[in-house]
Design an enzyme around this catalytic site. Structure first.
Site, short mmCIF file in Angstrom:
data_model
loop_
_atom_site.label_atom_id
_atom_site.label_comp_id
_atom_site.label_asym_id
_atom_site.label_seq_id
_atom_site.Cartn_x
_atom_site.Cartn_y
_atom_site.Cartn_z
N ASP A 72 38.89 -18.36 -97.24
CA ASP A 72 38.60 -16.95 -97.50
C ASP A 72 37.41 -16.49 -96.66
O ASP A 72 36.63 -17.30 -96.18
CB ASP A 72 38.25 -16.75 -98.99
CG ASP A 72 39.48 -16.88 -99.87
OD1 ASP A 72 39.29 -17.08 -101.09
OD2 ASP A 72 40.60 -16.80 -99.34
N ILE A 73 37.26 -15.18 -96.58
CA ILE A 73 36.16 -14.62 -95.78
C ILE A 73 34.81 -15.02 -96.34
O ILE A 73 33.86 -15.24 -95.60
CB ILE A 73 36.32 -13.08 -95.70
CG1 ILE A 73 35.31 -12.49 -94.74
CG2 ILE A 73 36.20 -12.46 -97.08
CD1 ILE A 73 35.54 -11.00 -94.49
#
Lengths: 394, 208
Positions: free
Chosen positions: A210-211
């Site tokens: 994920d970011i």
């Protein structure tokens, strides 16, 4: 033109494309000769020793002068020069072929000119079509000529680390707005593209995070495909680019072990991608203080089976399924003298949703850390600490 | 002369070996010192109670007196558009003695717990209006209908509630959720004005 674009090369491979009309004429000439001289012994002999097709003859006559002009030898190599001859007059044979329908297969090729070629050559094999009926008409117009050159793609392999919680792996844009401040693929891809003068790049990684999740440890394997490079990358070149990326001031991304890879790079990366284990460190909060027994209980769980229903945060774009995943081991570590915060180290099967394993996703992931400890658990941050794969480690 | 060459090649070999050893040492040091430092680098100020996963990832809304007085339900809307529907703490069902004793998804024309939604395109999902019945919750003396609140496709009902209706009494706001609905953007915009946010809810229901 080759010099103009700044191509660096030490050999080239020549491809020639000629108009379907010529092929058709050649084919009709052949079938005419076949029908007229088929029975003659000298004809049969010629067929056995082989005859040079028009295309090959053209190629042979062009190769030598080109070699002299470019001052190097021609051979099978990544650098391709393509000479395309087209003619305004479409081939009659092609039209007739498409009427035939089923017997002609239209093969899709990279260059649009060759579609006519493909159709024609496949119909040449189709003996029911009698080419001798199409008599070559004398042509007054010369062919149109165009050329271009390109290189087959180069592949760089390596591992990347992501130190930022605001950088996505790939370019991520919603409603014309970029999510996050940058992306790993752009940070690496743009540098490499500029350095070797390519047209564009494609970024492929072994999995993703994920970011807001950092990628630490040895890093995640990736392959960067660069198309139509003007320069020829070397090992030294790869080293230099790696140093250049890592020297960046903002230190968002780091690259390790960047090097040129061949087709085996793909196999190394894709092989067992689904089985490889990943290791994480999560900062977890629990709704009640934890004791030694809790720590021991968690450490004692080995190869714990977890049923995860598709997390709500991805349910809009993934199938609603229940997937069984394995948590191989877990280890808890106290943090900042707190009895409700701790660092959870865990090693899981590829494809496990870690955040949902911690907070339970409204009970849709079971068991979860919360259900194991009999309380509510929340995850504050997550880091990937190891990707247990063999590739690109040196 | 040949001695010198072998000497040189030896020293370059040892140099390579040294470099390798250095690299290994650095990696080990990294594991022992750098990595832990990195892992805890953000741990400066930890709140005593961090926001929950629901608070961090969803926008929380409430539908008050939905079709009947005191039938209060919550709608958690995720950034991806999906809505989780459930009973708000002020729902009249919780006032009954003994709390909720059973649930039944077989309401309206079908058993909501029976539908299998498959694939990325969510095939077979039933399209419901906001007032369509989702399930019936029963207490010792009464039963109440829980409705969709949002017009959209029903993706999932909480099967756990069938065998464990007590989840509603203990954690209606989490494990006791009723269903997940996927509304079209236009339908969400239509219903949103009739919902209240957490702050307004607290005021209107005098909850702390």
């Amino acid at each position: 033109m080759v010099r103009q674009d700044g191509y660096q090369f030490d050999s080239f491979s020549l491809e020639v494309s000629i108009p379907p009309l010529i092929l058709q004429n050649e084919a009709s000439l052949w079938s005419y000769m076949q029908s007229k001289y088929g029975s003659e012994p000298w004809f049969r002999e010629k067929i056995h020793t082989g005859c040079v097709s028009i295309k090959d003859a053209l190629k042979f006559s062009l190769i030598n002068p080109l070699e002299k002009l470019l001052d190097c030898k021609s051979s099978l190599c990544p650098f391709r020069i393509r000479l395309t001859y087209t003619h305004t007059k479409a081939s009659e044979g092609v039209a007739k072929c498409s009427d035939n329908g089923g017997s002609c297969k239209r093969r899709k090729t990279g260059e649009s000119d060759s579609i006519g070629e493909g159709t024609l050559s496949s119909s040449v094999e189709d003996e029911s079509f009698d080419f001798s009926k199409l008599f070559p008409k004398s042509e007054n117009e010369p062919c149109n000529f165009s050329y271009n050159c390109s290189r087959t793609p180069f592949y760089f392999g390596g591992r990347y680390l992501k130190y930022s919680r605001n950088v996505s792996q790939t370019r991520w844009i919603i409603d014309d707005e970029r999510m996050g401040e940058a992306s790993v693929e752009e940070i690496i891809g743009i540098k490499v593209l500029q350095a070797c003068g390519g047209d564009n790049y494609k970024f492929h990684a072994a999995g993703r995070e994920d970011i807001d999740v950092r990628m630490l440890g040895p890093g995640r394997p990736f392959i960067l495909e660069v198309q139509n490079t003007r320069l020829v990358p070397t090992e030294q070149f790869a080293n230099d680019i790696e140093k250049m990326i890592n020297k960046e001031e903002n230190k968002l991304v780091r690259v390790n072990n960047l090097k040129l890879v061949g087709s085996d790079g793909w196999n190394l990366m894709r092989e067992g991608e689904g089985e490889k284990q990943k290791q994480y460190a999560a900062l977890v909060w629990t709704s009640r203080p934890l004791k030694d027994e809790d720590f021991q209980q968690v450490s004692s769980l080995k190869d714990l089976k977890v049923a995860q229903r598709t997390p709500i945060r991805v349910l809009h774009r993934r199938s609603p399924l229940e997937r069984e995943k394995i948590i191989h081991w877990m280890k808890m570590e106290t943090v900042a003298g707190s009895s409700q915060y701790f660092l959870l180290h865990l090693c899981t099967q590829a494809g496990t949703y870690i955040k949902e394993f911690v907070h339970g996703d409204l009970g849709r992931t079971h068991p979860s850390i919360g259900s194991i400890l009999g309380c509510r658990a929340e995850i504050l941050q997550l880091d990937v600490t190891d990707i247990k794969m063999e590739c690109f480690l040196t | 002369m040949s001695d010198r060459i072998t000497e040189e090649s030896n020293s370059s070999e040892t140099k390579e070996l040294e470099q390798k050893q250095d690299k290994q040492k650095k990696e080990e040091e990294y594991e022992d010192e750098e990595l832990p430092k990195l892992l805890l680098s953000d741990v400066q100020t930890l709140p005593s109670t961090p926001p929950s996963a629901v608070e961090s990832n969803f926008a929380i809304y409430f539908a008050l007196d939905f079709m009947k007085p005191r039938h209060d339900q919550y709608v958690y809307r995720h950034a991806n558009g999906l809505c989780v529907i459930g009973l708000a703490p002020s729902h009249v069902a919780f006032k009954d003695e003994g709390g909720i004793t059973s649930t039944d998804f077989n309401v309206g024309k079908s058993d909501r717990s029976g539908v299998k939604v498959t694939g990325k395109r969510k095939k077979n999902a039933q399209h419901f209006e906001s007032n369509t019945a989702l399930c019936k919750v029963s207490t010792k003396n009464d039963s109440y209908i829980v409705r969709c609140c949002v017009k959209g496709s029903l993706l999932e009902v909480n099967q756990q509630l069938i065998k464990q209706p007590e989840l509603l009494n203990a954690s209606a706001d989490r494990e006791g959720y009723i269903a997940i609905i996927m509304p079209k953007p236009v339908d969400w915009l239509k219903i949103k004005p009739s919902l209240v946010n957490l702050e307004e809810y607290k005021k209107l229901r005098e909850v702390s």
